[in-house]
Every structure is written in structure tokens, then in C-alpha cells.
Design an enzyme around this catalytic site. Structure first.
Site, PDB file in Angstrom:
ATOM      1  CE  LYS A  46      -3.881  -2.205   2.354  1.00  0.00           C
ATOM      2  NZ  LYS A  46      -4.442  -2.599   3.638  1.00  0.00           N
TER       3      LYS A  46
ATOM      4  CD  GLN B  23      -3.550  -4.227   6.717  1.00  0.00           C
ATOM      5  OE1 GLN B  23      -3.706  -3.211   6.039  1.00  0.00           O
ATOM      6  NE2 GLN B  23      -3.818  -5.429   6.253  1.00  0.00           N
TER       7      GLN B  23
ATOM      8  CG  ASP C  72      -9.991   0.060   5.215  1.00  0.00           C
ATOM      9  OD1 ASP C  72      -9.704  -0.494   4.144  1.00  0.00           O
ATOM     10  OD2 ASP C  72      -9.335  -0.092   6.265  1.00  0.00           O
TER      11      ASP C  72
HETATM   12  N1  GUN Z   1      -6.657  -6.489   6.376  1.00  0.00           N
HETATM   13  C1  GUN Z   1      -6.818  -7.235   5.254  1.00  0.00           C
HETATM   14  N2  GUN Z   1      -7.452  -6.521   4.293  1.00  0.00           N
HETATM   15  C2  GUN Z   1      -7.688  -5.299   4.823  1.00  0.00           C
HETATM   16  C3  GUN Z   1      -8.302  -4.117   4.323  1.00  0.00           C
HETATM   17  O1  GUN Z   1      -8.785  -4.039   3.182  1.00  0.00           O
HETATM   18  N3  GUN Z   1      -8.343  -3.054   5.172  1.00  0.00           N
HETATM   19  C4  GUN Z   1      -7.849  -3.118   6.428  1.00  0.00           C
HETATM   20  N4  GUN Z   1      -7.940  -2.037   7.191  1.00  0.00           N
HETATM   21  N5  GUN Z   1      -7.276  -4.200   6.928  1.00  0.00           N
HETATM   22  C5  GUN Z   1      -7.191  -5.292   6.129  1.00  0.00           C
END
Ligand code: GUN
Length: 303
Positions: free
Chosen positions: A55, A99, A122
Site C-alpha cells: 500500500k 490495518q 476503507d
Molecule cells: N486487512 C486485510 N485486508 C484489509 C483491508 O482491506 N483493510 C484493512 N484495514 N485491513 C485489512
């Protein structure tokens, strides 16, 4: 023998990232606004470390500010909430992503609920879930958003098609249902208690698999010619028994790909299907949040 065409999510995501990067260049040149994304990771979960690194790298490549906050797994809820509040108040940060999963001592719902909904890239905050449900502009969860973009690119108008979504999570299944309803699909949300899941799936023009069970959906569950979106990312032992004995793994989806590809009209592979779209949509959401924070109308990244 495969008859389905393969939906190349990796290539589509690369073009989406390019479009977001160009829109970001314009935002900087015309308004002096550089979109900023803060990603917060707590602890050492290896899969999360990889996601967060990807990311950060993709965000910087798109010309955005990318901040990663790495906190130890002993972090308290109070410390994490204090960080979220300081990011909420930072005008240079337009998107905040915490996350998941979080360590056991932290109440994830309380942390996600503390994020300013207008910075919730998100799309997990209840305010954004509500906006999506009633058709107000908001921020939409990245995985279903990316899946919907792939479907519209492949099929054009989705009106009247029967979409069956297997999985009812807040992160994928429920928002996917809202997005496809907004596209005038007839939507069925199936789950682990649904009766006769194979027959339900066989009635789908669009089948979205988001259950987190490796290769659960078989070829004979699929209507000939249907479009299959496989959201699953499941790590399983290598198919080669020698490598499996050495602990080697591979990633498979929720759909038995080879069987399904022999029946479906189009299908996303795993890896290389929905996964890359998730990060691309995170960048799109960050760009949109930066525009709205400054009273500007974002350009659309719709198909
Ligand atoms: N953990 C795995 N996928 C995601 C996601 O799309 N967003 C977040 N915040 N955590 C994750």
C-alpha cells in the site's frame, strides 16, 4: 478445458492507478493539494506487513503522500485512539487506514469507529455503510468497489442480472450487495446457513465468492456463461507433495478455478484478479477524500 475469458484484474488495476496518479498530478498542479494516506499497523502479522508495504509503495508511486505508522503489538487501545485522533485533526492527511487484524487487547470496532468518516478510505465506518445503503456519496469499501468496477468493465449494463453473493461480511458481502443493487441487479446474499447453495449459485448470472474457504465453489455450481468474481485469498499447502512437506504454500481463491473456468463466461483468477483492485481503489478513495475535504468535485473512476 478453459472456455471462460480471464478477467485481468492486475492489468485493470494498473490502468486505474495510472488514472488516479494523473488526477493527483492535476490536483497538485491546479490546487496545491497533495492527497495524503496514513496507514497504521499494530504488531508483526507477516501478511499484514506485506499488504502495508504494498500500500505504501503504490501510494507513493501515484504521487501521494504516504505515511506508515508502525506500532508494537503491546500498543494500548488508548495509544491507538490517540494516534487516530491526531490523524483526524491533521489537514495533510485525507485518508486513514488501520490495518486489520488488531491485537486482542484492542477493540477493533471502537478504533474503526473513531476514524473521521470523511477520512475512512476503507469505508468500514458505520456512517459510510449507512451512506452506501441509502445512496448518499461516501467512501465505499475497496474490495467490493474494485469487484464492481471489473464487472461493469466486463459486462457493461448490469441491469436485471441476477447476482448471487456468497458471504455476508460487513467488509465484502454486504457492501457488494448494495453496490449491485445500485446497478439494478437482482441480488441474493447467500451464506453458510443457506439451503442448497449449489442450486442458488447455479441461478447466478454474476457469482461473487467471498467466503474465505479454499475452492469451496465447484464447477458444477456455475451457470454456463456466468461471470465469476473470486474474492478469496486462501493460503494452502503446495500442490506438489514434496514442496508441501517442506512447508511451501500457494494462494487459491474460494472458487475451484480450473473447474469453474470450463463453465463460466468470464472469471477472475487468484492471484491477479480482485486483489490488485483493492489497492487501486484505496488510492481512488484517498484522491476522492482529498477533493471533498477541499470542496472540489472528484473526477470519476467509474468504468
Ligand atoms: N486487512 C486485510 N485486508 C484489509 C483491508 O482491506 N483493510 C484493512 N484495514 N485491513 C485489512
Amino acid at each position: 478445458m478453459a472456455r471462460a475469458s480471464i478477467i485481468d484484474g492486475k492489468a485493470f488495476a494498473a490502468t486505474l492507478v495510472d488514472r488516479v496518479a494523473r488526477a493527483t498530478d492535476d490536483l497538485i498542479a491546479d490546487h496545491g493539494i497533495k492527497p495524503g494516506l496514513a496507514v497504521v499497523i499494530v504488531g508483526e502479522d507477516p501478511a499484514s506487513q506485506i499488504y502495508v508495504r504494498n500500500k505504501g509503495e503504490t501510494t507513493a508511486r501515484a504521487g501521494m503522500r504516504s505515511d506508515t505508522h508502525r506500532l508494537p503489538d503491546t500498543t494500548t487501545q488508548a495509544d491507538l485512539l490517540a494516534l487516530v485522533r491526531s490523524l483526524n485533526a491533521d489537514p495533510g492527511i485525507h485518508g486513514i487506514l488501520v490495518q486489520l487484524p488488531l491485537p486482542a487487547q484492542i477493540d477493533a470496532a471502537a478504533v474503526l469507529g473513531a476514524i473521521d468518516p470523511d477520512k475512512d478510505v476503507d469505508g468500514f465506518h458505520v456512517v459510510n455503510a449507512g451512506r452506501l445503503a441509502v445512496g448518499l456519496p461516501g467512501l465505499v469499501p475497496c474490495t467490493p468497489l474494485g469487484s464492481a468496477l471489473l464487472l461493469k468493465d466486463r459486462l457493461g449494463d448490469l441491469s436485471g442480472l441476477h447476482a448471487v453473493i456468497v458471504g455476508r461480511s460487513n467488509i465484502v458481502g454486504k457492501p457488494m450487495a448494495q453496490l449491485l443493487l445500485a446497478e439494478n441487479c437482482t441480488v441474493t446474499v447467500a451464506h453458510s446457513r443457506s439451503r442448497d447453495l449449489p442450486a442458488l449459485c447455479r441461478s447466478a448470472d454474476i457469482l461473487v465468492a467471498a467466503v474465505g474457504r479454499p475452492e469451496m465453489i465447484r464447477g458444477d455450481w456455475i451457470k454456463p456463461g456466468a461471470t465469476v468474481i473470486d474474492v478469496g485469498i486462501n493460503r494452502v499447502p503446495s500442490a506438489d507433495p514434496v514442496k508441501a512437506a517442506e512447508g511451501k504454500t500457494r494462494v487459491v481463491g474460494d472458487v475451484a478455478f480450473a473447474e469453474a473456468a470450463a463453465v463460466a463466461g468470464a472469471i477472475t483468477p487468484v492471484p491477479g484478479g480482485v486483489g490488485p483492485m483493492t489497492i487501486a481503489c484505496l488510492l481512488a478513495n484517498t484522491y476522492v477524500a482529498a477533493c471533498r475535504a477541499n470542496g472540489l468535485e472528484p473526477s470519476s473512476f467509474d468504468a
